[in-house]
Scaffold this motif. Structure first.
Motif, PDB file in Angstrom:
ATOM      1  N   ARG A   1      -6.330   8.553   1.769  1.00 32.88           N
ATOM      2  CA  ARG A   1      -5.966   9.047   3.099  1.00 32.88           C
ATOM      3  C   ARG A   1      -5.361   7.895   3.899  1.00 32.88           C
ATOM      4  O   ARG A   1      -5.838   6.769   3.830  1.00 32.88           O
ATOM      5  N   VAL A   2      -4.319   8.205   4.649  1.00 34.01           N
ATOM      6  CA  VAL A   2      -3.454   7.170   5.217  1.00 34.01           C
ATOM      7  C   VAL A   2      -3.994   6.655   6.554  1.00 34.01           C
ATOM      8  O   VAL A   2      -4.227   7.434   7.471  1.00 34.01           O
ATOM      9  N   ASP A   3      -4.171   5.342   6.630  1.00 33.04           N
ATOM     10  CA  ASP A   3      -4.488   4.669   7.895  1.00 33.04           C
ATOM     11  C   ASP A   3      -3.528   3.492   8.053  1.00 33.04           C
ATOM     12  O   ASP A   3      -3.906   2.324   7.974  1.00 33.04           O
ATOM     13  N   ARG A   4      -2.251   3.806   8.207  1.00 35.76           N
ATOM     14  CA  ARG A   4      -1.211   2.816   8.440  1.00 35.76           C
ATOM     15  C   ARG A   4      -0.033   3.550   9.068  1.00 35.76           C
ATOM     16  O   ARG A   4      -0.038   4.779   9.146  1.00 35.76           O
ATOM     17  N   LYS A   5       0.969   2.845   9.493  1.00 32.87           N
ATOM     18  CA  LYS A   5       2.065   3.486  10.225  1.00 32.87           C
ATOM     19  C   LYS A   5       2.954   4.344   9.321  1.00 32.87           C
ATOM     20  O   LYS A   5       3.524   5.323   9.763  1.00 32.87           O
TER      21      LYS A   5
ATOM     22  N   TYR B   1      -0.826   8.751  -0.463  1.00 34.01           N
ATOM     23  CA  TYR B   1      -1.339   9.737   0.488  1.00 34.01           C
ATOM     24  C   TYR B   1      -2.200  10.715  -0.297  1.00 34.01           C
ATOM     25  O   TYR B   1      -2.232  10.669  -1.525  1.00 34.01           O
TER      26      TYR B   1
ATOM     27  N   ARG C   1      -2.758  -5.931  15.984  1.00 30.72           N
ATOM     28  CA  ARG C   1      -1.503  -5.220  15.749  1.00 30.72           C
ATOM     29  C   ARG C   1      -0.520  -5.399  16.903  1.00 30.72           C
ATOM     30  O   ARG C   1       0.690  -5.353  16.706  1.00 30.72           O
TER      31      ARG C   1
ATOM     32  N   GLU D   1       0.860  -1.180   0.000  1.00 29.89           N
ATOM     33  CA  GLU D   1       0.000   0.000   0.000  1.00 29.89           C
ATOM     34  C   GLU D   1       0.894   1.228   0.000  1.00 29.89           C
ATOM     35  O   GLU D   1       1.707   1.424   0.902  1.00 29.89           O
TER      36      GLU D   1
END
Length: 383
Positions: free
Chosen positions: A267-271, A172, A316, A169
């Motif tokens: 839109r970012v939903d990860r580290k 941004y 996680r 993935e």
């Protein structure tokens, strides 16, 4: 112990990437720390020679960074005494003609990707470089990132057992330019100027996949333009003619299947802004730019699908972080040091123009796949 000094003609350093990553964080950092250590214990000194279209911008950069030489004429820059390396960070559409001039002048060449706008153009550069006997290289910065270095260690150690699949993935939200200024230049969204996320990122995915798992043998991709209009650096509305997202499935040598989503409209939903999950029979890992988390089969939980009851597992939290165990150099600088030593020794750079052409072949196959809705094979792509 001081050694010889090589001058590097740097074209395109007034742009964000050329200035920050290549000039400041790589070449100037190497210069200011005394050069690159050679096998004989001496240090190869470096001095940049700037070249570009804007004398005022070049003069400002030269003044701020104590650089003696800059030109608005490429031939004059290439003619400077001791200038044996040419670097290109211009827009893709300008690469070919400038690189051919550098090759004709007998310079070793290091360039940003994409190498060129097409496979045919890329092969023209390959053939010119081979005929001239120069050392040639294309920026492959991603494989020098700490997260992917850790991932490569795991692969080499046999951590995964048999690797089954890779899921990537990347991306941004790039602002359209009306409410807030865009974080990327407007040419990225104009196909006529060499823009497009497929052309940009599939050149990266080609060498990342090849380096870690195996060459791409077939691809299925859907490339789309989610945001049809954007606003340029002057605030003018323009039509986005290049794709801003690409959703791909890659079949790799050895049977590994990779899926990578690339998007400037997500839109970012990860580290991290890019993450790769690798699943194997013995273990899995999730690697980003810097971090890498692992889960071995002996530590794998046993979830049960029950849509009627909320899960009580923190999935996680069940992963372990791979320690750094070493000090990592900026990825761009690390490859610069490798290229400088290869050029100094007159030996081939491992990430050469031909590697860049393989990236362009993947781009062409992906765009064909998207346009025709078909799976496209790349015979001999892993060679």
């Amino acid at each position: 112990m001081s050694g010889p000094t090589v001058r590097i003609v740097m074209n395109g350093v007034t742009g964000r990437m050329g200035y920050r990553q290549h000039l400041v964080r790589s070449v100037l950092a190497i210069r200011d720390e005394g050069g690159v250590l050679r096998p004989d214990g001496t240090r190869l000194q470096v001095e940049p020679v700037l070249v570009g279209r804007s004398r005022d911008k070049l003069a400002d950069i030269a003044r701020r960074h104590d650089i003696d030489l800059f030109h608005t004429d490429l031939d004059a820059a290439l003619a400077e005494d001791g200038a044996s390396i040419y670097f290109d960070a211009q827009v893709t559409s300008e690469h070919k003609k400038a690189i051919l001039r550098a090759i004709a002048a007998g310079k070793h060449v290091f360039t940003e990707k994409p190498l060129a706008e097409s496979v045919d153009e890329g092969m023209e550069l390959v053939e010119a470089a081979r005929a001239a006997g120069i050392v040639d290289g294309v920026v492959h910065d991603k494989i020098y990132l700490p997260g992917l270095i850790k991932l490569k260690r795991l692969i080499d150690a046999g951590f995964f057992g048999r690797i089954l699949s890779v899921r990537g993935e990347f991306g941004y939200w790039v602002f359209e330019g009306d409410m807030l200024p865009a974080q990327r230049p407007s040419w990225n969204y104009r196909a006529e100027d060499g823009g497009g996320i497929t052309l940009d990122m599939y050149c990266h995915w080609s060498y990342v996949l090849e380096h870690l798992f195996g060459g791409v043998e077939a691809v299925m991709t859907r490339s789309v333009t989610h945001i049809p209009h954007r606003f340029d650096e002057q605030g003018n509305r323009y039509e986005a003619t290049a794709d801003d997202a690409a959703y791909g499935i890659f079949e790799l040598a050895g049977g590994v299947i990779a899926q990578i989503n690339s998007s400037w409209a997500v839109r970012v939903d990860r580290k991290e802004l890019v993450e790769f999950q690798v699943d194997g029979t013995h273990g899995s890992a999730v690697a980003g730019l810097f971090g890498c988390r692992i889960q071995h089969r002996v530590r794998t939980p046993k979830p049960v699908w029950n849509p009627d009851v909320p899960t009580d597992q923190d999935f996680r939290a069940q992963w372990e972080e791979v320690p750094d165990n070493q000090e990592f150099t900026n990825g761009f600088r690390a490859q610069w040091e490798r290229f400088l030593l290869d050029a100094d020794a007159g030996r081939p750079h491992p990430y050469d123009f031909m590697s860049g052409v393989r990236g362009l072949r993947l781009v062409a196959a992906a765009l064909k796949s998207s346009a025709e809705g078909v799976r496209v094979e790349l015979p001999g792509a892993s060679a």
